[in-house]
Structures are given as structure tokens and as C-alpha cells.
Motif scaffolding. Structure first.
Motif, PDB file in Angstrom:
ATOM      1  N   GLY A 174       0.991   3.920  -2.927  1.00 10.94           N
ATOM      2  CA  GLY A 174       0.512   5.248  -2.571  1.00 10.94           C
ATOM      3  C   GLY A 174       1.431   6.380  -2.948  1.00 10.94           C
ATOM      4  N   LEU A 213       0.823  -1.204   0.000  1.00 11.13           N
ATOM      5  CA  LEU A 213       0.000   0.000   0.000  1.00 11.13           C
ATOM      6  C   LEU A 213       0.863   1.262   0.000  1.00 11.13           C
ATOM      7  CD1 LEU A 213      -2.997   0.865   0.112  1.00 11.13           C
ATOM      8  CD2 LEU A 213      -2.710   1.080   2.570  1.00 11.13           C
ATOM      9  N   CYS A 214       1.900   1.271   0.802  1.00  9.94           N
ATOM     10  CA  CYS A 214       2.801   2.434   0.835  1.00  9.94           C
ATOM     11  C   CYS A 214       3.545   2.605  -0.488  1.00  9.94           C
ATOM     12  CB  CYS A 214       3.786   2.301   1.994  1.00  9.94           C
ATOM     13  SG  CYS A 214       3.011   2.488   3.604  1.00  9.94           S
ATOM     14  N   TYR A 271      -8.124  -4.982  -9.950  1.00 10.26           N
ATOM     15  CA  TYR A 271      -8.528  -4.833  -8.550  1.00 10.26           C
ATOM     16  C   TYR A 271      -9.543  -5.915  -8.164  1.00 10.26           C
ATOM     17  CZ  TYR A 271     -10.646  -2.889  -4.371  1.00 10.26           C
ATOM     18  OH  TYR A 271     -11.146  -2.725  -3.106  1.00 10.26           O
ATOM     19  N   ILE A 282      -5.399   4.568  -2.361  1.00  9.32           N
ATOM     20  CA  ILE A 282      -5.068   4.063  -1.025  1.00  9.32           C
ATOM     21  C   ILE A 282      -6.293   3.522  -0.298  1.00  9.32           C
ATOM     22  CG2 ILE A 282      -4.281   4.755   1.280  1.00  9.32           C
ATOM     23  CD1 ILE A 282      -2.209   6.510  -0.055  1.00  9.32           C
ATOM     24  N   ILE A 283      -7.371   4.279  -0.292  1.00 13.85           N
ATOM     25  CA  ILE A 283      -8.550   3.891   0.500  1.00 13.85           C
ATOM     26  C   ILE A 283      -9.141   2.571   0.018  1.00 13.85           C
ATOM     27  CG2 ILE A 283     -10.887   4.562   1.200  1.00 13.85           C
ATOM     28  CD1 ILE A 283      -8.633   6.181   2.528  1.00 13.85           C
ATOM     29  N   LYS A 284      -9.323   2.426  -1.282  1.00 15.38           N
ATOM     30  CA  LYS A 284      -9.952   1.192  -1.765  1.00 15.38           C
ATOM     31  C   LYS A 284      -9.021  -0.021  -1.627  1.00 15.38           C
ATOM     32  CE  LYS A 284      -9.283   0.832  -6.742  1.00 15.38           C
ATOM     33  NZ  LYS A 284      -9.947   0.890  -8.023  1.00 15.38           N
ATOM     34  N   ASN A 285      -7.734   0.208  -1.527  1.00 11.17           N
ATOM     35  CA  ASN A 285      -6.802  -0.907  -1.375  1.00 11.17           C
ATOM     36  C   ASN A 285      -6.508  -1.257   0.082  1.00 11.17           C
ATOM     37  OD1 ASN A 285      -5.952  -1.926  -4.058  1.00 11.17           O
ATOM     38  ND2 ASN A 285      -5.500   0.227  -4.395  1.00 11.17           N
ATOM     39  N   LEU A 286      -7.265  -0.708   1.004  1.00 12.15           N
ATOM     40  CA  LEU A 286      -7.138  -1.085   2.418  1.00 12.15           C
ATOM     41  C   LEU A 286      -7.757  -2.453   2.713  1.00 12.15           C
ATOM     42  CD1 LEU A 286      -7.910   2.265   4.260  1.00 12.15           C
ATOM     43  CD2 LEU A 286      -5.750   1.028   4.243  1.00 12.15           C
TER      44      LEU A 286
END
Length: 194
Positions: A45, A41-42, A160, A52-56
Motif C-alpha cells: 500500500g 498489504l501495508c 492477482y 489495497i481494497i482488492k487485496n483484502l
């Protein structure tokens, strides 16, 4: 002493060992999955902050594994009974082995699910972000004043969906262990002192 063969004084150790191993392995899996997915994620990002939000999803799914272990460990620890005056041990060896099996079942399944979620999450998140960046670069090729921010992901959504599907199946491994542990703890009990 009557019943000592089936209800030895060391039997509660099995139950407490099952509870502790369950929480340790489950949280190890949750930490492993969070760690790997967080790295992905980092990395993603940096160039694609909009994703970022949807990949949490991967990090959330990894965290749920620790909750599975906590629930089973609480059930097992609450089922271990203390000795009674005049009766002796009230927790049987049979129940202790069942609780140890339940703890290991949930804990090790969550550990495996955490590893699978972490690896699938890390690479899935990185790939989704990279695909969105490539789509943005193709769309804005030749435009000198185009924005560097990725606003349209193009076909990265398909990647995704595939990534989330993989995460669902990897997280299901922990759910299977959790369900089996609940079945074992609810049905395998042999009382002492009867």
C-alpha cells in the motif's frame, strides 16, 4: 456404580478441552494469517494504494478461520451435559473423546490454513503490487511530467488471479477440518444412564 466405566466423572473435561483447543488453535491461525497478510498489504500500500481494497481477500479469508473455530467450540460446549441427581454423570467418555477429536481437527486445520494463508497472502500481495508498479514505470518511462500514481496495473491482474487461487486452496484446509468436526459432533454421541 452402574455405567461408571463408560461415563466417568472426568469425561466432561474432554469435551471442554476440545472446545477450548478448537477456539485457541483456530484463532491462532486466524491471527497468524491476518498478521502476515497485513504486513504484505501495508508494504504494498505504500507505493500502490489503489490495490489495497482488492487485496483484502487474504485478510478476510484468515478471519473466517476464527469463525470456524467459534462455531465448532459452541457446538461442543453446548453438547456437554451436567450430572443429574440420582443418575450421576450423563456425559460419556466416548462422547468426550469424540468432542476432543472434533475440536483438535478443526483447530489444527485452521492453524495450518492460517499459516498457509498468511504466507501466501503476504507474498502474493507484495508481488501483485510490485508488478503493478513495474508496469506503471515501463509505461511512463521517458515522460517527464507523468504521474507517480499507479492507475493502470497492466498484467498484474493475472498475478492477482493466481494469488487468489492459492489463497482459496490454502483456506480450504480449514474448511475441511470444520466440515469433519461438524460431522464428528453430530454423529458421535453415546448417552449415559440408559
Amino acid at each position: 456404580m452402574v455405567g461408571y466405566e463408560t461415563c466417568p466423572s472426568w469425561a466432561p473435561v474432554l469435551g471442554y478441552l476440545g472446545a477450548s483447543l478448537c477456539i485457541v488453535f483456530s484463532n491462532w491461525g486466524a491471527a497468524w494469517g491476518t498478521w502476515c497478510s497485513g504486513i504484505g498489504l501495508c508494504s504494498m500500500g505504500v507505493n500502490h494504494p489503489g490495490g489495497i481494497i482488492k487485496n483484502l481477500v487474504a485478510i478476510i479469508m484468515a478471519g473466517v478461520l476464527g469463525i470456524y473455530g467459534l462455531i465448532v467450540a459452541i457446538i461442543i460446549a453446548g453438547s456437554v451435559t451436567s450430572p443429574k441427581d440420582g443418575v450421576g454423570n450423563t456425559y460419556s467418555e466416548y462422547t468426550g473423546w469424540a468432542h476432543l477429536a472434533a475440536g483438535l481437527c478443526c483447530g489444527l486445520c485452521c492453524l495450518a490454513a492460517g499459516g498457509a494463508t498468511g504466507v501466501a497472502g503476504e507474498y502474493g500481495i507484495k508481488a501483485t503490487g510490485l508488478r503493478a508498479e513495474l508496469n506503471h514505470a515501463k509505461k511512463n518511462r521517458g515522460f517527464g511530467g507523468a504521474s507517480n500514481e499507479v492507475t493502470d496495473e497492466g498484467d498484474a491482474g493475472k498475478l492477482y488471479i493466481g494469488s487468489v487461487t492459492i489463497l482459496s486452496f490454502s483456506g480450504a484446509i480449514g474448511l475441511y477440518g470444520f466440515i469433519l468436526a461438524l460431522i464428528i459432533t453430530s454423529s458421535n454421541y453415546y448417552p449415559c444412564g440408559n
